[in-house]
Design an enzyme around this catalytic site. Structure first.
Site, mmCIF file in Angstrom:
data_model
loop_
_atom_site.group_PDB
_atom_site.id
_atom_site.type_symbol
_atom_site.label_atom_id
_atom_site.label_comp_id
_atom_site.label_asym_id
_atom_site.label_seq_id
_atom_site.Cartn_x
_atom_site.Cartn_y
_atom_site.Cartn_z
ATOM 1 N N GLU A 50 0.820 -1.210 0.000
ATOM 2 C CA GLU A 50 0.000 0.000 0.000
ATOM 3 C C GLU A 50 0.856 1.264 0.000
ATOM 4 O O GLU A 50 0.498 2.263 -0.648
ATOM 5 C CB GLU A 50 -0.931 0.000 1.216
ATOM 6 C CG GLU A 50 -2.035 -1.028 1.164
ATOM 7 C CD GLU A 50 -1.656 -2.380 1.781
ATOM 8 O OE1 GLU A 50 -2.554 -3.171 2.082
ATOM 9 O OE2 GLU A 50 -0.436 -2.632 1.953
ATOM 10 N N LEU A 51 1.989 1.234 0.726
ATOM 11 C CA LEU A 51 2.843 2.416 0.774
ATOM 12 C C LEU A 51 3.428 2.723 -0.597
ATOM 13 O O LEU A 51 3.481 3.891 -1.017
ATOM 14 C CB LEU A 51 3.967 2.226 1.801
ATOM 15 C CG LEU A 51 4.945 3.397 1.920
ATOM 16 C CD1 LEU A 51 4.234 4.676 2.331
ATOM 17 C CD2 LEU A 51 6.075 3.064 2.899
ATOM 18 N N ARG A 80 10.469 1.288 -3.976
ATOM 19 C CA ARG A 80 11.012 0.142 -4.722
ATOM 20 C C ARG A 80 10.963 -1.106 -3.846
ATOM 21 O O ARG A 80 11.563 -1.147 -2.759
ATOM 22 C CB ARG A 80 12.444 0.442 -5.153
ATOM 23 C CG ARG A 80 13.198 -0.741 -5.732
ATOM 24 C CD ARG A 80 12.745 -1.079 -7.120
ATOM 25 N NE ARG A 80 13.659 -2.060 -7.713
ATOM 26 C CZ ARG A 80 13.256 -3.040 -8.501
ATOM 27 N NH1 ARG A 80 11.984 -3.176 -8.805
ATOM 28 N NH2 ARG A 80 14.126 -3.880 -9.012
ATOM 29 N N ASP A 138 26.128 -9.082 -14.201
ATOM 30 C CA ASP A 138 25.969 -8.086 -13.140
ATOM 31 C C ASP A 138 26.302 -8.671 -11.778
ATOM 32 O O ASP A 138 25.773 -9.717 -11.392
ATOM 33 C CB ASP A 138 24.524 -7.575 -13.109
ATOM 34 C CG ASP A 138 24.202 -6.675 -14.286
ATOM 35 O OD1 ASP A 138 25.145 -6.188 -14.922
ATOM 36 O OD2 ASP A 138 23.013 -6.466 -14.559
ATOM 37 N N HIS A 156 28.669 -5.159 -13.624
ATOM 38 C CA HIS A 156 28.076 -3.906 -13.128
ATOM 39 C C HIS A 156 27.927 -3.995 -11.623
ATOM 40 O O HIS A 156 27.487 -5.007 -11.078
ATOM 41 C CB HIS A 156 26.704 -3.671 -13.766
ATOM 42 C CG HIS A 156 25.943 -2.547 -13.124
ATOM 43 N ND1 HIS A 156 26.353 -1.237 -13.206
ATOM 44 C CD2 HIS A 156 24.821 -2.537 -12.371
ATOM 45 C CE1 HIS A 156 25.501 -0.473 -12.545
ATOM 46 N NE2 HIS A 156 24.569 -1.234 -12.025
ATOM 47 N N HIS A 184 17.878 6.624 -10.229
ATOM 48 C CA HIS A 184 16.973 6.520 -9.092
ATOM 49 C C HIS A 184 16.278 7.845 -8.798
ATOM 50 O O HIS A 184 15.578 7.973 -7.797
ATOM 51 C CB HIS A 184 17.730 6.036 -7.859
ATOM 52 C CG HIS A 184 18.163 4.599 -7.968
ATOM 53 N ND1 HIS A 184 19.312 4.231 -8.610
ATOM 54 C CD2 HIS A 184 17.580 3.446 -7.557
ATOM 55 C CE1 HIS A 184 19.435 2.914 -8.566
ATOM 56 N NE2 HIS A 184 18.395 2.416 -7.942
ATOM 57 N N CYS A 204 22.665 2.727 -13.563
ATOM 58 C CA CYS A 204 22.040 1.435 -13.308
ATOM 59 C C CYS A 204 21.003 1.182 -14.400
ATOM 60 O O CYS A 204 20.869 1.970 -15.335
ATOM 61 C CB CYS A 204 21.398 1.455 -11.913
ATOM 62 S SG CYS A 204 21.101 -0.181 -11.196
#
Length: 779
Positions: A18-19, A526, A610, A652, A705, A737
């Site tokens: 929900e957040l 995320r 990665d 990466h 981000h 990224c």
């Protein structure tokens, strides 16, 4: 003697994320601040009610955060960098620190602002050795710290008004200062100022009725400097007289040589992690004063396996017979999913072996009842726990003879490239024919609403396999065509078929189980669903070859094969605890090696493996780090070293401190490494330069981000900074990224600017070379 139950923190995101959805709607302008805060309050209320109903005696408050608890602490202390402006710290400033800004804010005038006035977010890095990311605190010269928010007091009062007495959670001052970045100053120079503000907060909590405060100092399980040790003594001498009892809380490891110092601190309680460091219990009981309330972290707060309650009682009963104790998870339950009951399609047998956040609190309540009333009071629960533990130990699904035979057949030659890097670089240059400052991306492109919808419809059975594959091929072709149009040098297929960089591979490997809704917060909104690695690992069939083959058929430019490395798959999974992690990692490495060799056989000339989480798994104590690095690097080399010299191996890594592990990074022997550097203004490259790192590096010039779109000039300036440390021939130009979390409306202008920036850099180097030739001829 009495045993009580505490939780140190509960998952913030809610049972159905929900957040996440509330945040993303607010950021998109679809809801108001009041609606966001109302959702947040509902999640807190539900969490308190649930923990209380499960049997917790000590409920946490202020464990909830709209983005990150370290950022919350920075804002509480008024540690807001000048680039975000002055004045009251509201949600706009808070989210600017977390995510940057995209608008044309006026009067910024800071190096972190682009010409359009947008502002970069704070640096993002890993919380100790977890996959949780925090915003690095910043302390600037001349900055006056002052109370910015009283969230901790407000949420304590909120709980009290609802009838819940809580123990507020406060990140400790020494840990906060240890994580902080000082711009030309030592953060510990501000210790007294910080302690004054902490004292004010404790006074306000005492005035509001709080009896205890949980003060988290995970820094205590690391190697402490003399400055940190002195700061701890000063801090708790100063904070012990503010009308509340302090539960000094440590986790993620053992106190070890820091235990004598901790035993002298004037606190009322101490929490220790007996999951990561079970051996410390005897020393704690021997050294810690008897009048100190002990909180024992006996249930794993970072993994999902059901506890063997009878075995735990064998350890706890002698302690509970001599003193009052609190039993708790080893750390906050932030790091595990909320509730196993939400899993309706998980393998039945595997499900019986698991416990998520809700189940872990229930396990604690069962232990407390057994310790207070005797084992007979919970006999049925104990029997079920023992059966589950025995079933997992003896299950034939866990051990695979073929996998064990392959492990036994590994030779040293399987971990070595045929030629040294310099020779490989020449061979790769002939095959790939790349320009100076080659451009690429890290792998994924935006997972749009349409992509997510198609995946969901396919999962539900509403979109058949043929239609879903046709959709993915169309998305892949669009991505290839756009990359050609914008002018990238090394392309990627976009990963539209992948749900997650770890889950996608785990779903195709044996030994993994997958959940439908076991989400865990990584940062902000995320969330990830870590796979559950319960048994031996192997690769039944190729996993990525056909998607790479299709993408490469669409273009003459090289398309990277995109894989997730064994260490990252391990560190971003919930891993079996019946064998060393190194053994599981080696099994994954063999499976990825098979995929690497199949990609090369199909004609792939550049393969990215990665290892974003390699640094994350480093033990917190320096003396334990080399053993981990040895097997982690060994696993990477095993999966990467079987290719020919002309096949370029990329890796990466992101959002970690690399300085102390550069020898290990070099030992991985990758041809190209891409790293996150946009937020830190290329600071990481200083260490690579000092080490004389031999291979090629792609320092990130685009912080993915954040929603802000950097311009060409900003990227050029970052790459000029990079050239202060590394030769142009070593440098690639790429984002920090993968781009899956961004929208195309952000990605397209940012990547176009990145390609233009690379062309500008090539022109500058060419002009410089021509000038040098003329000057040399004149001389």
């Amino acid at each position: 003697m009495t045993v009580t139950v505490a939780t140190l923190g509960f998952p913030r995101i809610g049972p159905r994320r929900e957040l996440k959805f509330a945040l993303e709607k607010f950021w998109a302008g679809k809801t108001t601040q009041a609606e966001l805060l109302d959702t947040a309050m509902g999640l807190r209320t539900a969490a308190w009610a649930r923990q209380k109903a499960l049997g917790a005696d000590w409920l946490p408050s202020n464990d909830f955060s709209l983005y990150d608890h370290v950022l919350d602490t920075s804002v509480m202390l008024g540690a807001v960098p000048q680039r975000y402006g002055a004045g009251e710290v509201g949600l706009e400033t808070y989210f600017a620190m977390a995510r940057g800004t995209t608008g044309s804010d006026e009067g910024c005038g800071h190096a972190h602002a682009n010409p359009q006035g947008s502002v970069t977010a704070g640096e993002l890095t890993k919380w100790f050795d977890t996959n949780y990311h925090y915003i690095v605190p910043e302390i600037e010269p001349g900055q006056s710290l002052q109370l910015g928010t009283l969230k901790i007091v407000e949420e304590y009062r909120e709980a009290k008004a609802l009838g819940y007495e809580t123990r507020p959670v406060l990140l400790g001052p020494v840990t906060w200062l240890s994580l902080a970045k000082g711009h030309g100053i030592d953060p510990f120079d501000r210790l007294d100022e910080v302690l004054g503000l902490y004292g004010e907060v404790l006074d306000r909590l005492a005035y509001s009725g709080a009896a205890w405060v949980q003060i988290d100092e995970p820094i205590l399980v690391t190697d402490l400097s003399g400055v940190q040790r002195a700061a701890l003594s000063r801090a708790y001498a100063a904070l012990s007289g503010h009308g509340v009892k302090l539960m000094l809380t440590t986790y993620f490891g053992g106190l070890d040589d820091n235990l004598p110092l901790v035993a002298t601190l004037p606190v009322a309680g101490l929490h220790v992690d007996l999951v990561r460091a079970p051996q410390q219990l005897d020393a704690v009981l021997r050294i810690v004063p008897e009048d100190l309330l002990l909180s024992l972290g006996v249930i794993d707060g970072r993994n999902v396996w059901r506890a063997d309650l009878a075995a735990l009682l064998d350890r706890l009963e002698p302690v509970a017979a001599t003193r009052d104790i609190v039993i708790a998870p080893s750390c906050s339950l932030l790091h595990v999913p909320v509730d196993l009951a939400s899993e309706t399609r998980l393998d039945t047998q595997v499900c019986e072996w698991l416990a998520f956040g809700v189940q872990k609190v229930a396990e604690l309540a069962t232990l407390a009842k057994a310790l207070n009333q005797g084992r007979d009071s919970v006999a049925e629960d104990l029997a079920a726990s023992s059966r589950a533990a025995q079933a997992r130990r003896s299950s034939p699904r866990i051990h695979d003879a073929t996998v064990q035979a392959r492990i036994a057949a590994i030779t040293p030659q399987m971990r070595e490239r045929e030629a040294a890097y310099a020779d490989r670089a020449r061979a790769q240059a002939e095959v790939l024919g790349l320009p100076l400052f080659p451009t690429t991306t890290i792998g994924s492109f935006p997972q749009t609403a349409q992509v997510r919808h198609a995946r969901a419809e396919h999962t539900r059975g509403n979109l058949d396999d043929a239609a879903y594959e046709r959709f993915l091929r169309e998305e892949t072709e669009r991505a290839i065509r756009w990359q050609e149009e914008v002018g990238l040098d090394v392309l990627v297929h976009g990963e539209f078929e992948r749900n997650d960089m770890v889950q996608y591979f785990g779903e195709q490997l044996s030994g993994f189980a997958f959940t439908a809704s076991a989400w865990v917060q990584s940062y902000g909104s995320r969330c990830v669903r870590p796979p559950i690695l319960y048994g031996d690992v192997s690769r039944p069939a190729p996993m990525t070859v056909e998607w790479w083959r299709y993408a490469q058929s669409l273009t003459d430019k090289p398309v990277k094969g995109m894989l997730t490395g064994p260490v990252t798959i391990l560190n971003w999974s919930f891993v079996r605890d019946d064998q060393p992690r190194s053994a599981s990692c080696l099994q994954i490495a063999l499976a990825i090696r098979d995929e690497v060799l199949d990609l090369e056989a199909a004609g792939c000339k550049a393969i990215q493996i990665d290892e974003a989480a390699l640094r994350e798994g480093l033990p917190l104590r320096a003396g334990e780090g080399q053993a981990y690095l040895d097997w982690a690097v060994d696993s990477f080399r095993l999966c990467a070293a079987g290719v020919a010299d002309a096949t370029q191996v990329h890796t990466h890594m992101c959002y970690s401190e690399f300085n102390e592990i550069l020898p290990a990074i070099a030992a991985m022997d990758a041809d190209v490494i891409s790293i996150e550097t946009a937020r830190s203004q290329m600071e990481l490259l200083e260490a690579f330069a000092r080490y004389r790192y031999p291979s090629e590096i792609g320092p990130g010039v685009y912080d993915i981000h954040s929603a802000r779109v950097p311009g060409e000039a900003e990227m050029v300036e970052l790459m000029r900074l990079a050239q202060q440390h590394l030769a142009p021939e070593q440098l690639w130009v790429n984002p920090d990224c993968g781009l899956k979390t961004r929208g195309w409306e952000e990605v397209k202008p940012a990547i176009a600017a990145m390609v233009t920036a690379a062309r500008t850099l090539r022109s500058e180097v060419a002009a410089g070379s021509a000038r040098a030739v003329v000057e040399g001829a004149t001389a």
